[in-house]
Design an enzyme around this catalytic site. Structure first.
Site, mmCIF file in Angstrom:
data_model
loop_
_atom_site.group_PDB
_atom_site.id
_atom_site.type_symbol
_atom_site.label_atom_id
_atom_site.label_comp_id
_atom_site.label_asym_id
_atom_site.label_seq_id
_atom_site.Cartn_x
_atom_site.Cartn_y
_atom_site.Cartn_z
ATOM 1 N N LEU A 38 5.010 5.849 3.268
ATOM 2 C CA LEU A 38 5.261 7.263 2.990
ATOM 3 C C LEU A 38 4.489 7.726 1.752
ATOM 4 O O LEU A 38 4.109 6.920 0.905
ATOM 5 C CB LEU A 38 6.762 7.481 2.801
ATOM 6 C CG LEU A 38 7.609 7.106 4.032
ATOM 7 C CD1 LEU A 38 9.080 6.974 3.658
ATOM 8 C CD2 LEU A 38 7.418 8.127 5.146
ATOM 9 N N PRO A 39 4.271 9.051 1.631
ATOM 10 C CA PRO A 39 3.380 9.547 0.569
ATOM 11 C C PRO A 39 3.936 9.471 -0.850
ATOM 12 O O PRO A 39 3.208 9.146 -1.781
ATOM 13 C CB PRO A 39 3.151 11.018 0.965
ATOM 14 C CG PRO A 39 3.517 11.107 2.409
ATOM 15 C CD PRO A 39 4.591 10.106 2.609
ATOM 16 N N THR B 89 2.892 3.523 -1.775
ATOM 17 C CA THR B 89 2.505 3.434 -3.183
ATOM 18 C C THR B 89 3.207 4.568 -3.914
ATOM 19 O O THR B 89 2.813 5.735 -3.802
ATOM 20 C CB THR B 89 0.985 3.536 -3.352
ATOM 21 O OG1 THR B 89 0.369 2.441 -2.672
ATOM 22 C CG2 THR B 89 0.599 3.479 -4.820
ATOM 23 N N LYS C 200 -0.026 -3.010 -7.813
ATOM 24 C CA LYS C 200 -0.874 -2.025 -7.146
ATOM 25 C C LYS C 200 -1.324 -0.937 -8.117
ATOM 26 O O LYS C 200 -2.492 -0.543 -8.154
ATOM 27 C CB LYS C 200 -0.114 -1.401 -5.971
ATOM 28 C CG LYS C 200 -0.804 -0.233 -5.280
ATOM 29 C CD LYS C 200 -2.054 -0.644 -4.531
ATOM 30 C CE LYS C 200 -2.789 0.543 -3.926
ATOM 31 N NZ LYS C 200 -2.074 1.170 -2.808
ATOM 32 N N LYS D 103 -3.352 10.528 -7.230
ATOM 33 C CA LYS D 103 -1.958 10.088 -7.131
ATOM 34 C C LYS D 103 -1.755 8.748 -7.838
ATOM 35 O O LYS D 103 -0.826 8.593 -8.632
ATOM 36 C CB LYS D 103 -1.557 9.971 -5.658
ATOM 37 C CG LYS D 103 -0.211 9.317 -5.435
ATOM 38 C CD LYS D 103 0.011 8.973 -3.975
ATOM 39 C CE LYS D 103 1.195 8.041 -3.796
ATOM 40 N NZ LYS D 103 1.383 7.621 -2.408
#
Length: 294
Positions: A64-65, A95, A170, A245
């Site tokens: 998911l975003p 992420t 990450k 992001k």
């Protein structure tokens, strides 16, 4: 194995199809019905809502975003935790911010459910080809349960530590990537303006101290590296908007531990400027355009 998969964007679609190829029973859901319909034709089982996607599944995977989406999908009354079997393994590959997955983890633990965060590296090509790298946070039991499933979607799986550690890895990794790409762009632009042949400079720097993974795989100069987005008009494998992001997550994470990261902050500002100019849908390596234009 019965798997529910929620979130079928550029990354999730390829990941779900690799699970189908591995002979799993994959139920899918996304707000974009066209994507669901397209994947249904390729062997997935389309669902109309989250409840039907997660009911009686062995494993639930989400891609998911944003953290807000993850919290909503997992924690709501119509969400994953309330409507899954209590032995279901939860794998979030999004992420997002570390605090969101830890919040989800608290509720999952209350239901005695195993959960990991497993963000990925490798881009759309890696998702399609099943060559992703997974950075996993969670306890040993949850990691071992997830490992066979992750191996169906990737070529390398690393257990980074407790829940949230995959995201920490990450976020830190992608700050390196964003900074490195700007350094590559500046260096190759300067070399060109100094009269150096780009191919010759690559031949030298790729064997010298300036060499990096980003140089060998995502060089922002066309016709040198086969896998470079520069060869295809910067069609995104990893969009510039997604780099904004991730670099934003890096700055928030740095602030959470009272760390000043000035180069990371500058990289974020440069990518923000690039995206504001209407380039968010280009590959992140197109940042070289910002440098050339200046």
């Amino acid at each position: 194995m019965k798997i529910g998969f929620i979130g079928l964007g550029n990354m999730g679609s390829g990941m779900a199809l690799n699970l189908v190829k591995a002979k799993h029973d994959v139920h899918i859901y996304d707000l974009n019905k066209d994507i669901v319909d397209g994947l249904t034709k390729k062997g997935c089982i389309g669902c109309s809502d989250i409840i039907n996607t997660v009911k009686d599944r062995d494993v639930i995977i989400t891609m998911l975003p944003e953290g807000s989406h993850v919290r909503e999908v997992y924690l709501g009354l119509s969400g994953i935790i309330e409507n899954s079997n209590k032995k279901t393994l939860l794998i979030d590959c999004s992420t997002i911010d570390i605090e969101s997955i830890k919040t989800v983890g608290i509720k999952a633990n209350q239901y005695n459910m195993n959960i990991i965060d497993a963000p990925v590296s490798g881009g759309v090509v890696g998702a399609d080809n099943g060559t992703l790298t997974f950075m996993v946070g969670g306890n040993e039991e949850s990691f071992n349960l997830a490992l066979p499933i992750l191996n169906n979607m990737g070529k390398k799986v690393v257990h980074a530590g407790d829940l949230g550690s995959g995201l920490a890895a990450k976020i830190c990794n992608n700050m390196i990537l964003g900074i490195t790409m700007i350094a590559l762009s500046e260096s190759f632009t300067m070399a060109k303006k100094l009269g150096l042949d780009q191919n010759k400079f690559f031949e030298i720097s790729s064997k010298a101290t300036g060499m990096s993974w980003a140089m060998l795989n995502h060089l922002p100069v066309a016709d040198i590296i086969e896998t470079a987005a520069a060869n295809k008009g910067f069609k995104p494998g990893f969009a510039a908007s997604m780099m904004v992001k991730d670099l934003s997550l890096a700055q928030a994470s740095a602030a959470s531990v009272n760390l000043n990261t000035p180069i990371g902050s500058l990289a974020l500002d440069m990518y923000k400027d690039f995206v504001k100019q209407g380039n968010g849908d280009l590959d992140y390596t197109a940042i070289i355009k910002l440098i050339e234009d200046n």
